[in-house]
Design a protein around this motif. Structure first.
Motif, PDB file in Angstrom:
ATOM      1  N   TYR A  83      -6.181  37.243 -37.022  1.00 50.21           N
ATOM      2  CA  TYR A  83      -6.131  38.242 -37.423  1.00 50.21           C
ATOM      3  C   TYR A  83      -7.255  39.267 -36.879  1.00 50.21           C
ATOM      4  CZ  TYR A  83      -3.132  36.910 -41.230  1.00 50.21           C
ATOM      5  OH  TYR A  83      -2.015  36.461 -42.032  1.00 50.21           O
ATOM      6  N   CYS A  84      -8.438  38.509 -36.866  1.00 51.38           N
ATOM      7  CA  CYS A  84      -9.764  39.148 -36.514  1.00 51.38           C
ATOM      8  C   CYS A  84     -10.209  39.324 -35.271  1.00 51.38           C
ATOM      9  CB  CYS A  84     -10.883  38.619 -37.587  1.00 51.38           C
ATOM     10  SG  CYS A  84     -10.308  38.858 -39.371  1.00 51.38           S
ATOM     11  N   VAL A  85     -10.433  38.211 -34.412  1.00 54.91           N
ATOM     12  CA  VAL A  85     -10.861  38.104 -33.303  1.00 54.91           C
ATOM     13  C   VAL A  85     -10.365  39.206 -32.523  1.00 54.91           C
ATOM     14  CG1 VAL A  85     -11.355  36.818 -31.145  1.00 54.91           C
ATOM     15  CG2 VAL A  85     -11.632  35.776 -33.343  1.00 54.91           C
ATOM     16  N   PRO A  86      -9.016  39.565 -32.408  1.00 51.59           N
ATOM     17  CA  PRO A  86      -8.481  40.804 -31.543  1.00 51.59           C
ATOM     18  C   PRO A  86      -9.157  42.059 -31.568  1.00 51.59           C
ATOM     19  CG  PRO A  86      -6.553  39.398 -32.404  1.00 51.59           C
ATOM     20  CD  PRO A  86      -7.985  38.900 -32.886  1.00 51.59           C
ATOM     21  N   PHE A  87      -9.829  42.132 -32.532  1.00 48.09           N
ATOM     22  CA  PHE A  87     -10.436  43.778 -32.848  1.00 48.09           C
ATOM     23  C   PHE A  87     -11.856  43.708 -32.422  1.00 48.09           C
ATOM     24  CE2 PHE A  87      -7.569  43.623 -36.307  1.00 48.09           C
ATOM     25  CZ  PHE A  87      -6.985  44.635 -36.436  1.00 48.09           C
ATOM     26  N   VAL A  88     -12.309  42.551 -31.945  1.00 50.30           N
ATOM     27  CA  VAL A  88     -13.798  42.660 -31.371  1.00 50.30           C
ATOM     28  C   VAL A  88     -13.852  42.619 -30.071  1.00 50.30           C
ATOM     29  CG1 VAL A  88     -15.766  41.165 -31.534  1.00 50.30           C
ATOM     30  CG2 VAL A  88     -14.241  40.765 -33.462  1.00 50.30           C
ATOM     31  N   GLN A  89     -14.838  43.406 -29.645  1.00 47.32           N
ATOM     32  CA  GLN A  89     -15.071  43.473 -28.241  1.00 47.32           C
ATOM     33  C   GLN A  89     -15.818  42.386 -27.434  1.00 47.32           C
ATOM     34  OE1 GLN A  89     -16.973  47.377 -28.330  1.00 47.32           O
ATOM     35  NE2 GLN A  89     -19.173  46.470 -28.282  1.00 47.32           N
ATOM     36  N   VAL A  90     -15.647  42.127 -26.251  1.00 41.32           N
ATOM     37  CA  VAL A  90     -16.535  40.918 -25.788  1.00 41.32           C
ATOM     38  C   VAL A  90     -17.951  41.063 -25.862  1.00 41.32           C
ATOM     39  CG1 VAL A  90     -16.710  39.778 -23.368  1.00 41.32           C
ATOM     40  CG2 VAL A  90     -14.527  40.696 -23.870  1.00 41.32           C
ATOM     41  N   HIS A  97     -18.559  34.238 -32.129  1.00 38.35           N
ATOM     42  CA  HIS A  97     -19.011  35.070 -30.898  1.00 38.35           C
ATOM     43  C   HIS A  97     -17.864  35.137 -29.904  1.00 38.35           C
ATOM     44  CE1 HIS A  97     -22.301  35.960 -27.623  1.00 38.35           C
ATOM     45  NE2 HIS A  97     -21.653  36.923 -28.045  1.00 38.35           N
ATOM     46  N   LYS A  98     -17.483  36.463 -29.598  1.00 38.70           N
ATOM     47  CA  LYS A  98     -16.115  36.647 -28.722  1.00 38.70           C
ATOM     48  C   LYS A  98     -17.035  36.719 -27.232  1.00 38.70           C
ATOM     49  CE  LYS A  98     -12.110  38.730 -28.180  1.00 38.70           C
ATOM     50  NZ  LYS A  98     -11.435  40.069 -28.650  1.00 38.70           N
ATOM     51  N   LEU A  99     -16.338  35.705 -26.582  1.00 37.86           N
ATOM     52  CA  LEU A  99     -16.906  35.481 -25.243  1.00 37.86           C
ATOM     53  C   LEU A  99     -15.902  36.025 -23.936  1.00 37.86           C
ATOM     54  CD1 LEU A  99     -17.903  32.049 -25.689  1.00 37.86           C
ATOM     55  CD2 LEU A  99     -19.358  33.861 -25.752  1.00 37.86           C
ATOM     56  N   LYS A 100     -14.822  36.560 -24.368  1.00 43.05           N
ATOM     57  CA  LYS A 100     -13.726  36.920 -23.076  1.00 43.05           C
ATOM     58  C   LYS A 100     -12.719  37.431 -23.981  1.00 43.05           C
ATOM     59  CE  LYS A 100     -11.280  32.090 -22.929  1.00 43.05           C
ATOM     60  NZ  LYS A 100     -12.111  31.302 -23.437  1.00 43.05           N
ATOM     61  N   PRO A 101     -11.890  38.509 -23.293  1.00 48.22           N
ATOM     62  CA  PRO A 101     -10.805  39.041 -24.087  1.00 48.22           C
ATOM     63  C   PRO A 101      -9.780  38.169 -24.599  1.00 48.22           C
ATOM     64  CG  PRO A 101     -11.153  40.293 -21.919  1.00 48.22           C
ATOM     65  CD  PRO A 101     -12.119  38.897 -21.939  1.00 48.22           C
ATOM     66  N   THR A 102      -9.273  38.824 -25.665  1.00 50.68           N
ATOM     67  CA  THR A 102      -8.172  38.124 -26.217  1.00 50.68           C
ATOM     68  C   THR A 102      -6.823  38.066 -25.409  1.00 50.68           C
ATOM     69  OG1 THR A 102      -8.991  38.409 -28.317  1.00 50.68           O
ATOM     70  CG2 THR A 102      -6.587  37.669 -28.291  1.00 50.68           C
ATOM     71  N   LYS A 103      -6.056  37.088 -25.207  1.00 49.86           N
ATOM     72  CA  LYS A 103      -4.829  37.274 -24.384  1.00 49.86           C
ATOM     73  C   LYS A 103      -3.909  38.274 -25.394  1.00 49.86           C
ATOM     74  CE  LYS A 103      -5.285  32.481 -22.417  1.00 49.86           C
ATOM     75  NZ  LYS A 103      -4.850  31.076 -22.839  1.00 49.86           N
ATOM     76  N   LYS A 104      -3.096  38.971 -24.553  1.00 50.18           N
ATOM     77  CA  LYS A 104      -2.066  39.887 -25.066  1.00 50.18           C
ATOM     78  C   LYS A 104      -1.038  39.485 -26.092  1.00 50.18           C
ATOM     79  CE  LYS A 104      -2.302  43.213 -21.380  1.00 50.18           C
ATOM     80  NZ  LYS A 104      -1.842  43.827 -20.049  1.00 50.18           N
ATOM     81  N   ALA A 105      -0.914  38.124 -26.281  1.00 57.39           N
ATOM     82  CA  ALA A 105       0.009  37.354 -26.859  1.00 57.39           C
ATOM     83  C   ALA A 105      -0.440  37.314 -28.352  1.00 57.39           C
ATOM     84  CB  ALA A 105       0.441  36.061 -26.427  1.00 57.39           C
ATOM     85  N   TYR A 106      -1.785  37.682 -28.567  1.00 58.37           N
ATOM     86  CA  TYR A 106      -2.354  37.567 -29.861  1.00 58.37           C
ATOM     87  C   TYR A 106      -2.841  39.006 -30.260  1.00 58.37           C
ATOM     88  CZ  TYR A 106      -1.939  32.693 -28.381  1.00 58.37           C
ATOM     89  OH  TYR A 106      -1.329  31.457 -28.086  1.00 58.37           O
ATOM     90  N   PRO A 107      -2.775  38.994 -31.602  1.00 61.31           N
ATOM     91  CA  PRO A 107      -2.110  38.199 -32.532  1.00 61.31           C
ATOM     92  C   PRO A 107      -0.670  38.249 -32.487  1.00 61.31           C
ATOM     93  CG  PRO A 107      -2.788  40.464 -33.587  1.00 61.31           C
ATOM     94  CD  PRO A 107      -3.375  40.610 -32.261  1.00 61.31           C
ATOM     95  N   ARG A 108      -0.128  37.288 -32.981  1.00 61.21           N
ATOM     96  CA  ARG A 108       1.454  37.305 -32.929  1.00 61.21           C
ATOM     97  C   ARG A 108       2.010  38.073 -34.034  1.00 61.21           C
ATOM     98  NH1 ARG A 108       1.625  30.884 -33.821  1.00 61.21           N
ATOM     99  NH2 ARG A 108      -0.185  31.628 -34.876  1.00 61.21           N
ATOM    100  N   LYS A 109       3.390  38.354 -33.995  1.00 57.73           N
ATOM    101  CA  LYS A 109       3.942  39.323 -34.980  1.00 57.73           C
ATOM    102  C   LYS A 109       3.921  38.923 -36.322  1.00 57.73           C
ATOM    103  CE  LYS A 109       8.395  37.040 -35.120  1.00 57.73           C
ATOM    104  NZ  LYS A 109       9.984  37.237 -34.698  1.00 57.73           N
ATOM    105  N   ALA A 110       3.623  39.924 -37.390  1.00 59.73           N
ATOM    106  CA  ALA A 110       3.546  39.855 -38.633  1.00 59.73           C
ATOM    107  C   ALA A 110       4.035  38.543 -39.279  1.00 59.73           C
ATOM    108  CB  ALA A 110       3.593  40.936 -39.359  1.00 59.73           C
ATOM    109  N   GLY A 111       3.190  37.999 -40.218  1.00 60.09           N
ATOM    110  CA  GLY A 111       3.644  36.699 -40.758  1.00 60.09           C
ATOM    111  C   GLY A 111       3.467  35.521 -40.109  1.00 60.09           C
ATOM    112  N   LYS A 112       3.453  35.292 -38.729  1.00 64.45           N
ATOM    113  CA  LYS A 112       3.460  34.232 -37.907  1.00 64.45           C
ATOM    114  C   LYS A 112       2.128  33.654 -38.202  1.00 64.45           C
ATOM    115  CE  LYS A 112       6.069  32.234 -34.484  1.00 64.45           C
ATOM    116  NZ  LYS A 112       7.323  32.352 -34.160  1.00 64.45           N
ATOM    117  N   PRO A 113       1.010  34.217 -37.950  1.00 63.88           N
ATOM    118  CA  PRO A 113      -0.333  33.590 -37.866  1.00 63.88           C
ATOM    119  C   PRO A 113      -0.492  32.676 -39.370  1.00 63.88           C
ATOM    120  CG  PRO A 113      -0.627  35.966 -37.278  1.00 63.88           C
ATOM    121  CD  PRO A 113       0.694  35.740 -37.846  1.00 63.88           C
ATOM    122  N   SER A 114      -0.060  33.386 -40.418  1.00 63.86           N
ATOM    123  CA  SER A 114      -0.141  32.632 -41.767  1.00 63.86           C
ATOM    124  C   SER A 114       0.744  31.432 -41.913  1.00 63.86           C
ATOM    125  CB  SER A 114      -0.006  33.495 -43.022  1.00 63.86           C
ATOM    126  OG  SER A 114       1.116  33.969 -42.691  1.00 63.86           O
TER     127      SER A 114
END
Length: 239
Positions: A159-166, A217-234
């Motif tokens: 949920y959270c790491v994709p929002f964070v800049q490198v 700590h965010k070290l590299k960009p998050t792959k485009k596949a994440y986050p997965r669609k709603a409901g899937k991460p949980s």
């Protein structure tokens, strides 16, 4: 002032010092929380001292993990009744904060609090982290993401790491017993471009409640596949 003495002493232990305006804002926030809680389920904790310890001081314990006395762009995921975002904003006015929650009624309450307390550079958005995490307006745009939401660390990280800049941080508030969950999440955190940097364990001031702050700590960009669609991460946390 007696009611607030204990609160201020607890904050002194964190090296946080509030002025009169900030103390007033916290007390007003408490009043609004309790009043609104009568008609909407915001918190099971309503006793004054317990709200101080378990919501306000706990939210501000973040200062142990990261320097908040500077301009940071922060997003609070699954903020609920505004924790930790609103206490952080009151105590550290320089922070630029975005509160995200999936329940519109809570967002309405938060907007009332923001208006009543005269808070600036703090906004709310209604929706799911999985959707906004894909949105280029929000994706990798924040110095810091925080969450006290109840979910396992693998799910929360998605949920959270994709929002964070490198080079930014995601910090998760957890209960004291977190090692097993931490170990199980390391691969998921790595997949998302992060690394668990440290885990700070502490007891809430004047209580025996054990708490943890997991610092990622965010070290590299998050792959485009994440986050997965709603409901899937949980439903299917990354392994």
């Amino acid at each position: 002032m007696e009611k607030t003495d204990r609160f201020l002493k607890s904050l002194e232990k964190l090296n946080i010092h509030l002025n009169e305006k900030q103390v007033y804002q916290f007390m007003k926030y408490y009043e609004m929380l309790i009043e609104t809680n009568k008609v909407m389920n915001l918190t099971a904790i309503t006793d004054f001292d317990e709200v101080i310890d378990k919501h306000f001081v706990d939210s501000l314990a973040l200062i142990q993990a990261i320097d908040l006395n500077k301009e940071l762009k922060v997003i609070d995921i699954g903020t609920g009744a505004g924790f930790p975002g609103i206490p952080l904003k009151i105590a550290f006015p320089e922070l630029d904060i975005l509160l995200l929650d999936s329940l519109n009624k809570r967002i309405h309450f938060l907007n009332q609090v923001i208006s009543e307390l005269g808070l600036e550079n703090i906004q709310t958005i209604h929706g799911r982290a999985e959707d906004f995490g894909k949105n280029p307006l929000y994706r990798e745009k924040f110095d810091l993401c925080v969450s006290r939401a109840v979910a396992n660390l693998s799910t929360l990280s998605e949920y959270c790491v994709p929002f964070v800049q490198v080079d930014g941080y995601f910090i998760s508030y957890k209960s004291g017993k977190v090692q097993e969950e931490l170990d199980a999440s390391r691969h998921a955190v790595d997949i998302l471009g992060g690394k668990v940097e440290k885990c700070l364990n502490y007891a809430l001031a004047d209580t025996d409640m054990e708490r943890s702050l997991v610092v990622i700590h965010k070290l590299k960009p998050t792959k485009k596949a994440y986050p997965r669609k709603a409901g899937k991460p949980s439903k299917e946390p990354l392994q």
